[in-house]
Design a protein around this motif. Structure first.
Motif, PDB file in Angstrom:
ATOM      1  N   TYR A   1       0.837  -1.196   0.000  1.00 48.95           N
ATOM      2  CA  TYR A   1       0.000   0.000   0.000  1.00 48.95           C
ATOM      3  C   TYR A   1       0.873   1.247   0.000  1.00 48.95           C
ATOM      4  N   ASN A   2       0.387   2.286  -0.651  1.00 50.10           N
ATOM      5  CA  ASN A   2       0.974   3.607  -0.494  1.00 50.10           C
ATOM      6  C   ASN A   2       0.227   4.321   0.624  1.00 50.10           C
ATOM      7  N   VAL A   3       0.954   4.845   1.589  1.00 47.67           N
ATOM      8  CA  VAL A   3       0.359   5.685   2.625  1.00 47.67           C
ATOM      9  C   VAL A   3       0.647   7.127   2.240  1.00 47.67           C
TER      10      VAL A   3
ATOM     11  N   ASP B   1       0.738  14.735   0.206  1.00 48.41           N
ATOM     12  CA  ASP B   1       2.056  15.278  -0.115  1.00 48.41           C
ATOM     13  C   ASP B   1       3.103  14.167  -0.167  1.00 48.41           C
ATOM     14  N   SER B   2       3.439  13.598   0.971  1.00 49.59           N
ATOM     15  CA  SER B   2       4.475  12.574   1.029  1.00 49.59           C
ATOM     16  C   SER B   2       3.856  11.171   1.005  1.00 49.59           C
ATOM     17  N   ILE B   3       4.627  10.194   0.506  1.00 49.07           N
ATOM     18  CA  ILE B   3       4.159   8.818   0.380  1.00 49.07           C
ATOM     19  C   ILE B   3       5.169   7.872   1.026  1.00 49.07           C
ATOM     20  N   VAL B   4       4.664   6.955   1.835  1.00 49.88           N
ATOM     21  CA  VAL B   4       5.509   5.902   2.391  1.00 49.88           C
ATOM     22  C   VAL B   4       4.883   4.553   2.038  1.00 49.88           C
ATOM     23  N   LEU B   5       5.720   3.524   1.997  1.00 49.32           N
ATOM     24  CA  LEU B   5       5.279   2.194   1.603  1.00 49.32           C
ATOM     25  C   LEU B   5       4.860   1.385   2.828  1.00 49.32           C
ATOM     26  N   LEU B   6       3.758   0.660   2.707  1.00 52.47           N
ATOM     27  CA  LEU B   6       3.243  -0.165   3.794  1.00 52.47           C
ATOM     28  C   LEU B   6       3.004  -1.577   3.285  1.00 52.47           C
ATOM     29  N   ARG B   7       3.481  -2.569   4.061  1.00 55.01           N
ATOM     30  CA  ARG B   7       3.229  -3.974   3.761  1.00 55.01           C
ATOM     31  C   ARG B   7       2.597  -4.615   4.999  1.00 55.01           C
ATOM     32  N   PRO B   8       1.277  -4.794   5.000  1.00 56.75           N
ATOM     33  CA  PRO B   8       0.622  -5.387   6.173  1.00 56.75           C
ATOM     34  C   PRO B   8       1.104  -6.790   6.469  1.00 56.75           C
TER      35      PRO B   8
ATOM     36  N   GLU C   1      -4.307   8.651   3.605  1.00 56.88           N
ATOM     37  CA  GLU C   1      -4.950   7.741   2.661  1.00 56.88           C
ATOM     38  C   GLU C   1      -4.092   6.489   2.527  1.00 56.88           C
ATOM     39  N   ILE C   2      -4.731   5.336   2.624  1.00 62.29           N
ATOM     40  CA  ILE C   2      -4.057   4.056   2.412  1.00 62.29           C
ATOM     41  C   ILE C   2      -4.550   3.520   1.069  1.00 62.29           C
TER      42      ILE C   2
END
Length: 362
Positions: free
Chosen positions: A79-81, A86-93, A114-115
């Protein structure tokens, strides 16, 4: 001594008040302040289930930090958080239910999280249980509703398959798939439109690289379950974009494949068969969305190379439908191997945006 004790009690009082002000808020997945986008199953009381590419969860809030409680079937979804748009971080549940820290040390004021699901439904289902907001937390109302709505139907091109694999290997590793960078998501963001995406790498209208086609799954909530049907009344797009037939163009020439034998027998399908199949699928979409405008698109892989008959099949199919609100749009062959890169997805988006500006009234 009494003065020192009095001062000490004052310090403790100040600390106590400060600590009690730093409240946190638990936000259940069914809280009306949460904005869902995509075909998401919210029928459960304790979690929302995400399947399709581009599905997203969004909330506005005040607070210093925010966590999301999630679980993934396989641990293979990404997922993109998106923080404050503005900024985006990567999420792997993870495969166990747990809170994931999305943002911390946020300044005072309104924030948005936003996820956004990057990966495809064959990577398994993700379950979202809710948010935890910390530090003088407050839930804020949803943003103003987006007036425009788009729905995309497509294959790996629309999914953003291997879009971030810069090695040229076209890796199937889900790390490299990112629907957020696809022409579909780029187009939706350009028009500030809500978008649903019904896509699967390798899928076609008459034949796929597996034993089902888009007409088999287009009406599902959970694409992996035949009995799971989507309620089309829940989402009424102004515009449909259908980008299919690329996989058909390859597979109608592979008579040894099991899918070919099952779908066509021993002979390749005729031009009339292909045109009719395309017409039937578009007619199915029209039956669900009588007021929507539809763009029958193709590109930008080799189904649109010079000399290809596939754009003509689509033109003939659309002409036969005699519907003034159905258009055709073809993006030229990108002249490179493999799936579209980031820059090639951007070229597709620019082409589609220009076509929409010139032809679609919404």
């Amino acid at each position: 001594m009494m003065k020192k004790l009095s001062n000490l009690l004052l310090v403790f009082s100040i600390l106590f008040v400060a600590c009690t002000n730093e409240k946190k808020v638990i936000v259940n997945c069914l809280n009306p302040a949460i904005e869902y986008s995509g075909r998401i199953d919210t029928t459960s009381t304790n979690c929302a289930r995400l399947f399709w590419s581009g599905s997203s969860i969004k909330i506005n809030f005040e607070g210093e930090s925010i966590k999301a409680k999630l679980k993934d079937d396989k641990g293979d979804n990404y997922y993109n958080v998106i923080i404050d748009e503005d900024s985006i971080v990567l999420l792997r549940p993870d495969t166990i239910v747990k809170y994931h820290l999305l943002a911390e040390n946020l300044p005072k004021g309104k924030h948005t999280i936003e996820i956004f699901k990057r990966t495809e439904w064959d990577r398994g289902t993700s379950s979202f249980y809710g948010f935890e907001i910390g530090g003088n937390a407050k839930i804020l109302p949803k943003s103003e509703k987006q007036k425009r709505k788009i729905e995309f139907y497509g294959n790996s091109i629309t999914a953003g398959y291997a879009v971030e694999d810069t090695s040229g290997a076209d890796s199937p590793d889900s790390t490299f798939t990112n629907h957020y960078l696809s022409y579909a998501a780029l187009t939706a963001r350009h028009f500030d439109a809500k978008h649903h995406c019904i896509c699967k790498s390798g899928i076609g209208i008459t034949i796929s690289w597996f034993p089902f086609e888009m007409p088999d799954i287009y009406d599902r909530l959970n694409p992996a379950e035949a009995e799971s049907k989507w309620d089309f009344s829940l989402y009424s797009p102004n515009l449909l974009v259908v980008n299919l037939f690329q996989n058909d163009s390859w597979l109608v020439n592979r008579p040894k494949r099991a899918e070919f034998k099952t779908n066509f027998g021993s002979k390749p399908p005729s031009q009339e068969f292909l045109i009719n199949a395309y017409q039937q699928f578009i007619s199915q979409l029209r039956s669900h969305y009588p007021d929507a405008q539809i763009i029958c698109m193709l590109g930008n892989m080799d189904a649109t190379q010079i000399g290809s008959k596939w754009p003509e099949y689509i033109k003939d199919a659309v002409a036969g439908l005699k519907d003034e609100r159905i258009f055709t749009h073809f993006v030229p062959y990108k002249e490179t191997a493999g799936h579209p890169s980031v820059s090639e997805q951007e070229v597709m988006a620019e082409s589609l945006i220009r076509f929409i500006d010139e032809n679609i009234k919404w």
